[in-house]
Motif scaffolding. Structure first.
Motif, PDB file in Angstrom:
ATOM      1  N   ALA A  35       0.809  -1.216   0.000  1.00 46.16           N
ATOM      2  CA  ALA A  35       0.000   0.000   0.000  1.00 46.16           C
ATOM      3  C   ALA A  35       0.839   1.261   0.000  1.00 46.16           C
ATOM      4  CB  ALA A  35      -0.927   0.011   1.217  1.00 46.16           C
ATOM      5  N   LEU A  36       1.991   1.216   0.685  1.00 45.51           N
ATOM      6  CA  LEU A  36       2.811   2.414   0.785  1.00 45.51           C
ATOM      7  C   LEU A  36       3.651   2.642  -0.458  1.00 45.51           C
ATOM      8  CD1 LEU A  36       3.997   1.987   4.477  1.00 45.51           C
ATOM      9  CD2 LEU A  36       2.167   3.453   3.619  1.00 45.51           C
ATOM     10  N   GLY A  37       3.863   1.600  -1.245  1.00 45.01           N
ATOM     11  CA  GLY A  37       4.594   1.737  -2.493  1.00 45.01           C
ATOM     12  C   GLY A  37       6.002   1.178  -2.409  1.00 45.01           C
ATOM     13  N   HIS A  38       6.611   1.010  -3.599  1.00 46.42           N
ATOM     14  CA  HIS A  38       7.975   0.519  -3.681  1.00 46.42           C
ATOM     15  C   HIS A  38       8.968   1.648  -3.968  1.00 46.42           C
ATOM     16  CE1 HIS A  38       5.890  -3.354  -4.074  1.00 46.42           C
ATOM     17  NE2 HIS A  38       7.021  -3.887  -3.665  1.00 46.42           N
ATOM     18  N   GLU A  39       8.529   2.914  -3.897  1.00 44.69           N
ATOM     19  CA  GLU A  39       9.488   3.998  -4.012  1.00 44.69           C
ATOM     20  C   GLU A  39      10.489   3.891  -2.871  1.00 44.69           C
ATOM     21  OE1 GLU A  39       5.526   6.160  -5.126  1.00 44.69           O
ATOM     22  OE2 GLU A  39       6.112   4.509  -3.816  1.00 44.69           O
ATOM     23  N   LEU A  44      12.430   2.736   2.593  1.00 44.69           N
ATOM     24  CA  LEU A  44      13.323   3.124   3.673  1.00 44.69           C
ATOM     25  C   LEU A  44      12.551   3.562   4.915  1.00 44.69           C
ATOM     26  CD1 LEU A  44      16.136   5.067   1.796  1.00 44.69           C
ATOM     27  CD2 LEU A  44      16.067   2.665   2.471  1.00 44.69           C
ATOM     28  N   ALA A  45      11.403   4.177   4.709  1.00 44.93           N
ATOM     29  CA  ALA A  45      10.601   4.603   5.850  1.00 44.93           C
ATOM     30  C   ALA A  45      10.116   3.408   6.654  1.00 44.93           C
ATOM     31  CB  ALA A  45       9.418   5.443   5.371  1.00 44.93           C
ATOM     32  N   VAL A  46       9.696   2.352   5.986  1.00 41.36           N
ATOM     33  CA  VAL A  46       9.234   1.154   6.689  1.00 41.36           C
ATOM     34  C   VAL A  46      10.383   0.508   7.451  1.00 41.36           C
ATOM     35  CG1 VAL A  46       8.260  -1.146   6.401  1.00 41.36           C
ATOM     36  CG2 VAL A  46       7.336   0.758   5.078  1.00 41.36           C
ATOM     37  N   ALA A 101      -2.738   4.303   1.371  1.00 38.09           N
ATOM     38  CA  ALA A 101      -2.534   4.959   0.078  1.00 38.09           C
ATOM     39  C   ALA A 101      -3.321   6.253  -0.023  1.00 38.09           C
ATOM     40  CB  ALA A 101      -2.914   4.009  -1.052  1.00 38.09           C
ATOM     41  N   SER A 102      -4.530   6.267   0.554  1.00 41.16           N
ATOM     42  CA  SER A 102      -5.324   7.497   0.499  1.00 41.16           C
ATOM     43  C   SER A 102      -4.702   8.587   1.359  1.00 41.16           C
ATOM     44  CB  SER A 102      -6.762   7.219   0.940  1.00 41.16           C
ATOM     45  OG  SER A 102      -6.786   6.730   2.272  1.00 41.16           O
ATOM     46  N   PHE A 103      -4.029   8.218   2.457  1.00 43.17           N
ATOM     47  CA  PHE A 103      -3.332   9.206   3.280  1.00 43.17           C
ATOM     48  C   PHE A 103      -2.204   9.866   2.489  1.00 43.17           C
ATOM     49  CE2 PHE A 103      -4.394   6.801   7.458  1.00 43.17           C
ATOM     50  CZ  PHE A 103      -5.654   7.375   7.447  1.00 43.17           C
ATOM     51  N   ILE A 104      -1.473   9.050   1.722  1.00 42.85           N
ATOM     52  CA  ILE A 104      -0.344   9.575   0.960  1.00 42.85           C
ATOM     53  C   ILE A 104      -0.830  10.360  -0.255  1.00 42.85           C
ATOM     54  CG2 ILE A 104       1.678   8.945  -0.423  1.00 42.85           C
ATOM     55  CD1 ILE A 104       2.035   6.531   1.402  1.00 42.85           C
ATOM     56  N   VAL A 116       3.962   9.535   6.303  1.00 42.87           N
ATOM     57  CA  VAL A 116       2.941   8.486   6.416  1.00 42.87           C
ATOM     58  C   VAL A 116       3.590   7.110   6.425  1.00 42.87           C
ATOM     59  CG1 VAL A 116       0.922   7.444   5.318  1.00 42.87           C
ATOM     60  CG2 VAL A 116       1.188   9.930   5.329  1.00 42.87           C
ATOM     61  N   ALA A 117       4.565   6.899   5.527  1.00 46.85           N
ATOM     62  CA  ALA A 117       5.195   5.580   5.407  1.00 46.85           C
ATOM     63  C   ALA A 117       6.026   5.241   6.634  1.00 46.85           C
ATOM     64  CB  ALA A 117       6.068   5.524   4.148  1.00 46.85           C
TER      65      ALA A 117
END
Length: 870
Positions: A35-39, A44-46, A101-104, A116-117
């Protein structure tokens, strides 16, 4: 229970705890990335959130554990919390992901995405990660009381880290592929509960009567210095891992198994370093041994840097020496990891243990672990996001390696000037070497046009000897080029032409942006394109010859971000969504083939919308293809399969979500109600007539469902593709045309599936012509297998001239056979007029409706006997 057995059981429990801990990290990180993405910001945030939770728990719980008379009970309680909260996370993470995802948002700033991440996984994981952080300090307090020896840090740290090695390999190679994420989390939580019960019921007996053990270490620095040193070792150690992994991603396969192999060696070396320190380290002079260890660590890191240039050779030598295939490829990647990480991490493990053992007496082990983990959390951002793009990988690694020397106590530097200067001299020597850590395979006679080493990938533009340009990511993935423009544009045109009148389109994945640029040929069409790798975007102008429209047209907008997150977060609705050829073996790409992603795409389609997922058949084995098809049909039950073109080397299959309810009409392409590209552009791609478009049709939903029967559905919770596809990538597969022809021979499409009801003789004739086109297409593909590529045109005419003419006689609409014969005639015109005349006469007779052969015949006499070509 005998005292020795009691202590050995505690080492077993901390080993098992390490298995669970790394298993959790792998599973949680992958679940959040959905959901947070692979960017790189999100990834790194996770990781930072995970490390921060560990550090906070270790630091904040340390005082209470040190003062407690019951460290064993503390350990049991912490393991119980980890196990129970991990069970809750099986339901909490998917629920949080629905909101993340909606938060980001679809186009969030890096700061918003990072916030958020980081915060979401930090808060959600905190009960478990904080408890994890306190387990090693609690176990150290218990074991040191039983041993009456405070020198227990190295042994426990080694056992816990060795468990992490097992957890990494078990989760990646066995647990998750077999059980999926939720059941793996369930199994890991049971490990924690077992550790909690085992310690509470056994080792905690009489612990209150045992006095805490202390160690007198002469020459200890201040508590502030020790905490600064453990922070620095965490920062530098993880920084080394981050940068080296980025560099070797240019030579390894970059699958889920690649990163598990690298991580396991990194952890193994750290465990060995701690164990060696525990067993052999002298304990009489802290500062002297510290200086030796820091110098050794700096030298080992510089040695690893030097070996980076040989990484590609190590991999190919081991892989080929073992015969290729999955096991040999994994052995090759492990060999690379061993050469680059083993000695540095052994030194790192011993150095950290030495400082942590001292910090245990001054500040508490938990405080030391917490500060060390904080440094590890900062490292990916500092080195991977800031320094690597700014300084380059070589300079960053040199600075990082020499950073260990800064920790040597100042008054020892002068006394040890020569040993200290050795790594400095090596570092300066590497710095002035006129080579960079760039791994770009150039074709014979080719050249490197531009190279960008960014936070996500190393991206290059390469020109070959024929002056064609190619875009490469990490040197392993070719993302298109000037020679693939025909194929790229067809990947846009086919789904757009299959829709009755597209007004808004979304393209997931850009590469050279040639496919995306084709959307500009549709007047009034608004299109969005999403690309994950930001380093690609600045290189797009190199391909301006074919993608100019994507760069200059306001109707086409490029977004940098994770395709899956964009689909979830955007509120737009699209008539056509086109998904690129995501390499299924590449780590992270498998999430773009899951049931949940396809459902999210379905939610973004406007009424009557169409979704086309292109699949690289040349990079897929049949079993993985069947799994993707079955997953796709779960969401789009009326789906069909189309070929992108008739290539045997790089066949591509497109899954298209729907067909017109009443079938395609005779005027489908020419209807005045629909917008369409210029006729010339359609002619160049062989799509100006209905037969050229529908001739790419391969199978309907019934035949696809039969092919995919019994294949596993690729779900977020049980992602088969990311674990199965790499096995094919590591192998030496059969030629791609074998799989293509297998499908071509298997499927028997009917024109009734596509064309409107046959009410008149003209309708029946159209159906007959389409089916003859398919027959000619299939024969053409089989014919291509036996063709020897040669520059001798006369030999080519003799080899395939008559078979191609037979295909034209079978289907005059099959222009794919007509065009190569025309090209041969042009080349032969002045070289062999007699053969050319026979060929043109036969071509005109095979398809009287096309004028090109007759026109060439009329002009042939003026070229006879003259040099050049027609």
């Amino acid at each position: 229970m005998p005292q020795g057995l009691r202590i050995r059981s505690l080492y077993l429990f901390i080993f098992l705890s390490g298995i669970a801990g790394l298993g959790y990290e792998i599973v949680w990180t992958r679940l959040f990335s959905l959901a947070l993405g692979h960017e790189i910001v999100a990834v790194l945030a996770v990781v930072a959130a995970f490390f921060s939770g560990l550090g906070l728990g270790a630091y904040s719980l340390d005082g209470r554990i040190r003062r407690s008379r019951y460290p064993g009970r503390w350990y049991a309680l912490l393991e119980l919390i980890v196990g129970l909260w991990s069970l809750a996370l099986i339901w909490l993470i998917p629920t949080a992901n629905e909101l993340a995802a909606s938060f980001i948002g679809a186009e969030a700033s890096s700061a918003r995405q990072w916030l958020v991440a980081f915060l979401l996984p930090f808060v959600l994981l905190l009960p478990a990660t904080a408890a994890m952080g306190g387990t090693l300090p609690a176990m150290d307090r218990l074991v040191s009381r039983l041993r009456r020896d405070g020198w227990s840090v190295g042994g426990l740290y080694a056992a816990n880290t060795l468990g992490a090695v097992v957890g990494t390999l078990a989760a990646t190679f066995w647990l998750v592929p077999t059980l999926g994420f939720s059941k793996t989390l369930l199994g890991l939580s049971l490990v924690n509960l077992f550790c909690a019960a085992g310690v509470y019921l056994g080792a905690t007996r009489d612990e209150a009567r045992l006095a805490p053990a202390r160690v007198d270490i002469p020459g200890l620095p201040s508590a502030r210095w020790l905490l600064g040193a453990v922070f620095a070792t965490g920062l530098l150690g993880i920084g080394y891992e981050v940068v080296v992994v980025r560099v070797i991603s240019q030579v390894l396969e970059n699958t889920v198994y690649t990163f598990a192999s690298i991580l396991s060696i990194y952890l193994l070396g750290t465990a060995l370093g701690a164990a060696i320190y525990q067993r052999y380290a002298p304990r009489d002079n802290f500062r002297e041994l510290l200086a030796d260890l820091l110098q050794a660590t700096a030298l080992a890191c510089l040695l690893g840097l030097g070996l980076l240039w040989a990484a590609g050779s190590i991999y190919t030598t081991v892989r080929s020496g073992l015969g290729g295939g999955f096991s040999a490829s994994i052995a090759g990647e492990l060999s690379v990891a061993l050469s680059l990480f083993l000695l540095p991490t052994i030194a790192m493990g011993a150095t950290f243990t030495h400082i942590a053992q001292a910090a245990r007496e001054k500040t508490g082990l938990g405080a030391a672990l917490g500060i060390n983990t904080l440094g590890a959390a900062v490292a990916p951002v500092l080195f991977g996001v800031l320094l690597l793009p700014a300084l380059g990988s070589k300079t960053t690694l040199i600075l990082l390696s020499l950073g260990y020397l800064v920790l040597i106590p100042r008054r020892l530097v002068q006394r040890r000037l020569r040993p200290v200067m050795l790594p400095v001299a090596v570092g300066l020597g590497l710095l002035v070497m006129p080579v960079q850590l760039r791994f770009v395979s150039l074709p014979q006679g080719g050249e490197l046009i531009e190279y960008r080493d960014g936070v996500m990938a190393a991206v290059s533009v390469v020109r070959d000897a024929r002056q064609a340009l190619h875009l490469k990511v990490n040197d392993r993935f070719q993302m298109g080029g000037t020679t693939s423009a025909y194929s790229d544009r067809r990947q846009a045109y086919i789904p757009l032409l299959l829709h009755p009148n597209p007004r808004r389109a979304l393209f997931l994945g850009l590469g050279t942006a040639d496919t995306f640029a084709a959307a500009a040929d549709y007047p009034g069409l608004q299109a969005d394109g999403v690309e994950l790798v930001p380093e690609i975007i600045p290189l797009l102008p190199h391909f301006r010859q074919t993608n100019r429209a994507a760069l200059n047209t306001d109707r086409l907008r490029i977004h940098v971000g994770d395709a899956r997150r964009y689909v979830i977060a955007t509120s737009e609705r699209y008539d056509v969504i086109v998904a690129d050829l995501f390499h299924p073996a590449r780590d992270g790409a498998g999430s773009l083939y899951t049931l949940e992603h396809f459902r999210a795409v379905s939610n973004r389609l406007a009424a009557g919308g169409l979704f086309c997922q292109w699949l690289p058949l040349y990079q897929l084995d049949l079993d993985t293809l069947r799994s993707i098809i079955r997953t796709y049909l779960e969401v789009f039950p009326r789906g069909a399969a189309y070929l992108a073109h008739f290539s045997l080397e790089t066949p591509m299959l497109g899954l298209v979500s729907s067909q017109p309810a009443d079938g395609f009409t005779a005027d489908w392409l020419a209807s005045p109600q629909r917008q369409r590209p210029p006729v010339r552009a359609l002619d160049e791609l062989g799509l100006s007539r209905l037969y050229g478009l529908l001739g790419n049709y391969l199978a309907g939903h019934d035949e696809l469902r039969e092919l995919a029967a019994g294949a596993p559905i690729n779900r977020d919770d049980h992602p088969h593709v990311i674990f199965d596809a790499p096995r094919f990538a590591y192998s030496t597969p059969e030629p791609a045309h074998v799989r293509l022809l297998n499908l071509v021979d298997r499927f028997q499409p009917s024109s009734a599936e596509l064309l409107a009801a046959a009410k008149t003789g003209a309708d029946r004739e159209r159906r007959h012509r389409l089916e003859r086109y398919w027959q000619a297409r299939n024969a053409f593909l089989h014919l291509g297998v036996g063709v020897s590529r040669t520059g001798d045109v006369r030999r080519m005419v003799a080899q395939i001239g008559e078979p191609l003419l037979d295909l034209i006689r079978l289907s005059p609409d099959f222009d794919v056979a007509y065009e190569p014969l025309l090209r041969m005639a042009r080349k032969l015109g002045s070289v062999d007029p007699k053969t050319t005349r026979r060929l043109l006469l036969a071509l005109a007779d095979a398809n009287p409706s096309r004028p090109e052969a007759r026109n060439m015949l009329r002009h042939l006499s003026s070229y006879e006997g003259q040099p050049g070509s027609l």
